[in-house]
Design a protein around this motif. Sequence first.
Motif, PDB file in Angstrom:
ATOM      1  N   CYS A  44       0.010   5.693   2.698  1.00  0.00           N
ATOM      2  CA  CYS A  44       0.545   6.405   3.830  1.00  0.00           C
ATOM      3  C   CYS A  44       1.895   6.128   4.135  1.00  0.00           C
ATOM      4  O   CYS A  44       2.318   4.995   3.288  1.00  0.00           O
ATOM      5  CB  CYS A  44      -0.261   6.412   4.968  1.00  0.00           C
ATOM      6  SG  CYS A  44       0.222   5.211   6.258  1.00  0.00           S
ATOM      7  N   CYS A  91       1.004  -1.174   0.146  1.00  0.00           N
ATOM      8  CA  CYS A  91       0.223   0.118  -0.074  1.00  0.00           C
ATOM      9  C   CYS A  91       0.777   1.197   0.037  1.00  0.00           C
ATOM     10  O   CYS A  91       1.820   1.338   0.712  1.00  0.00           O
ATOM     11  CB  CYS A  91      -0.778  -0.043   1.291  1.00  0.00           C
ATOM     12  SG  CYS A  91      -2.025   1.481   1.371  1.00  0.00           S
ATOM     13  N   CYS A  94       2.671  -0.523   4.314  1.00  0.00           N
ATOM     14  CA  CYS A  94       2.377  -1.993   4.601  1.00  0.00           C
ATOM     15  C   CYS A  94       2.456  -2.946   3.532  1.00  0.00           C
ATOM     16  O   CYS A  94       1.994  -2.464   2.341  1.00  0.00           O
ATOM     17  CB  CYS A  94       0.812  -2.047   4.901  1.00  0.00           C
ATOM     18  SG  CYS A  94       0.580  -1.085   6.651  1.00  0.00           S
ATOM     19  N   ASN A 142      -4.699   5.160  10.415  1.00  0.00           N
ATOM     20  CA  ASN A 142      -3.363   4.787  10.168  1.00  0.00           C
ATOM     21  C   ASN A 142      -2.311   5.218  11.129  1.00  0.00           C
ATOM     22  O   ASN A 142      -1.213   5.202  10.852  1.00  0.00           O
ATOM     23  CB  ASN A 142      -2.925   5.180   8.824  1.00  0.00           C
ATOM     24  CG  ASN A 142      -3.037   6.562   8.612  1.00  0.00           C
ATOM     25  OD1 ASN A 142      -3.795   7.392   9.043  1.00  0.00           O
ATOM     26  ND2 ASN A 142      -2.141   7.222   7.808  1.00  0.00           N
ATOM     27  N   GLY A 159      -4.119  -4.214   6.233  1.00  0.00           N
ATOM     28  CA  GLY A 159      -2.722  -3.214   6.744  1.00  0.00           C
ATOM     29  C   GLY A 159      -3.071  -2.833   8.029  1.00  0.00           C
ATOM     30  O   GLY A 159      -3.971  -3.110   8.841  1.00  0.00           O
ATOM     31  N   PHE A 160      -2.240  -1.879   8.374  1.00  0.00           N
ATOM     32  CA  PHE A 160      -1.972  -1.274  10.077  1.00  0.00           C
ATOM     33  C   PHE A 160      -3.662  -0.642  10.247  1.00  0.00           C
ATOM     34  O   PHE A 160      -3.953  -0.915  11.387  1.00  0.00           O
ATOM     35  CB  PHE A 160      -0.880  -0.597  10.148  1.00  0.00           C
ATOM     36  CG  PHE A 160      -0.769   0.173  11.422  1.00  0.00           C
ATOM     37  CD1 PHE A 160      -0.144  -0.353  12.451  1.00  0.00           C
ATOM     38  CD2 PHE A 160      -1.653   1.435  11.582  1.00  0.00           C
ATOM     39  CE1 PHE A 160      -0.220   0.541  13.716  1.00  0.00           C
ATOM     40  CE2 PHE A 160      -1.696   2.027  12.988  1.00  0.00           C
ATOM     41  CZ  PHE A 160      -0.871   1.544  13.919  1.00  0.00           C
TER      42      PHE A 160
HETATM   43  S1  SF4 Z   1      -1.402   1.968   7.370  1.00  0.00           S
HETATM   44 FE1  SF4 Z   1      -3.385   1.537   5.793  1.00  0.00          FE
HETATM   45  S2  SF4 Z   1      -3.070   3.298   4.421  1.00  0.00           S
HETATM   46 FE2  SF4 Z   1      -1.204   3.100   5.748  1.00  0.00          FE
HETATM   47  S3  SF4 Z   1      -0.040   2.009   4.330  1.00  0.00           S
HETATM   48 FE3  SF4 Z   1      -0.929   0.576   5.755  1.00  0.00          FE
HETATM   49  S4  SF4 Z   1      -2.536  -0.158   4.671  1.00  0.00           S
HETATM   50 FE4  SF4 Z   1      -1.825   1.622   3.687  1.00  0.00          FE
END
Ligand code: SF4
Length: 439
Positions: free
Chosen positions: A23, A20, A27, A86, A35-36
Motif C-alpha cells: 500500500c 512493504c 512502511c 492500513n 507495519g502500520f
Molecule cells: S500499512 Fe501495512 S500494507 Fe501498508 S505498507 Fe504498511 S505494512 Fe504494508
Amino acid sequence: MNTLKEAKYYEKLSDSMVKCTLCPRYCVIGDGKSGFCRVRENKGGRLFLTNYGLSTYMVVEPIETNGVFHFRPGARTLSIGSVGCNLGCKFCQAWKYTRSFDKSTYFETYSPEEIVRYAKSLKLDIISWTFNDPISWFEFVYDTAKLAKENGIVSLFKSSHYLNEQPLVDILPYIDVFSVSIKSIRDDFYRRLCDGSVMPVTHAAEVIKDHGGYLEISNLVVPTQNNSDTDFTMLVSWIKEHIGTEVPLHFARFHPDYLLMNVPRTPIADVDRAIRIARNHGLQHVYSGNVFMHPGLNTYCPSCHKLIVERKGECITIKNVDPAMCDSCGTDLHIVSMKRQESRSRSIEHVWNPEIWAIHVQIENDCDQTTTVILHHKFSTAHQVNHPEYEAITVLPRTNMRYTVSMIDECHQKTLIVYDDPLKVRVFDNLDRAYYEVE
Ligand code: SF4
Ligand SMILES: [Zn+2]
C-alpha cells in the motif's frame, strides 16, 4: 492452522530491514516490528502476513449490505472479514477489529479451500471480502478469490482501495465486483482524518475502470467534516469526469464512533441533499445508505422512473422482469443480473423428460481465458425442492470436458444452457449410468 504467510509485496533492505510495497504507506519495518496495519511483521529480514485465514466474522447477507446495488440485486453473499487496516480513520465504524485487536473478536481460521467449500455447501456463489479492509489479508483474499473463480464463485472486494497499482492489477482477474469507498475527494480530509491521502484511492478507481472491472462507489457522509455542498459537488464532478455517470454512487450515514464521538449521526436531510446534487450533475444511479426505509434505497429507471428494485431494510424485491433493462421503456439500467447473462450470444434449451433424466453437456474451450456457462433451470409452479434457479460452470482455458446435468424433480421443465462465443457446446442424452454417447 498457521496464520503466518510470507507477504507477496515487499523488498529486502540492508540490516534485516524490509519495505512493504502493498500500500502507499511503504512502511520500512525493522526485525521483530510490524507495519502500520499491524498484521505485517518482519521476522528475521522477511515480511510475513500474520492473519492469513484469520476470520473475525462470517455472515450470510444481501449483496446490498456491501454497498453494491447493481450487481445481481438481492443476491446473498458469504461475507468475511479479518483484523487490521492500513488506513487510520478517526471515524472508523469497525475499529474494534481494525484498530483495537481485541482477541475476543478472533473467531476462526480457515483455508481458502474451506471457505470455497463452505460457500458451496450454502449454495452461495458470491464471496464478499468486507468488514475490515481486505487489503489487510490481501494474500489470503487473492488465493481464495482465485480458487473461488475456478469453482464458479464470484468475489466482491469492499475496500478503501488505499492500495498500490501492481497488487490491484494482479488481483483484478479474480475479483468481479469492487465496492470502492471514497471518503472525500479532498486530500486534506484524508490527511486530517484518515492518516492517508486521496490520490491512491482515486487512482485505484480509475485503474479498475480502465481494466473493465465492475465498480460502485460509496461515500460516508460525516457531519461537519465532508457534508458541505462543495464537498458533494467536488466528489460527483470527479466521478462524472473520471468514472462516468452510470456508476452507482451511495451516500451512507455515519454514526458516532471511535475517535469521533462528538459528531452527531448524519441527518437524512444531508443524504437527500447529496443525492440531489449528484443527480443534478447527471449521475444516473444515486443511493442512500445506512437507512432502513428511504426512497433513496430503491432503483428507479432513470428515463421513465419506473420502480425496478424496491429495498426495505434487507428485504429486496425486484419489480421488473429483468432488472437489467426497464420493462416499460427499454432503458439500460446498468445492472448485472443472471438474466442479463442469458442474453449472451448463444444458448441451448433442453426440455426434460423422465425417461431421459440426465444429459452430458460437452464444453470445448479453445481460448486462453477462463469463462462460465450458465445453467438456468425452469420449473413448473408446483416445484417445492430448494434448488437454485441458476448454476454456473467454470470452464478453464484450453479444456474439453463433459458435465452431467440431471433433472431435479418432476416439476423441472427445462434447462437453458447459456454461453458465449467462441465456446463449443453440445448436449448428449445420458441414457444409462455407464453411457457415453459419441457422435
Ligand atoms: S500499512 Fe501495512 S500494507 Fe501498508 S505498507 Fe504498511 S505494512 Fe504494508
Ligand atoms: Zn423506463
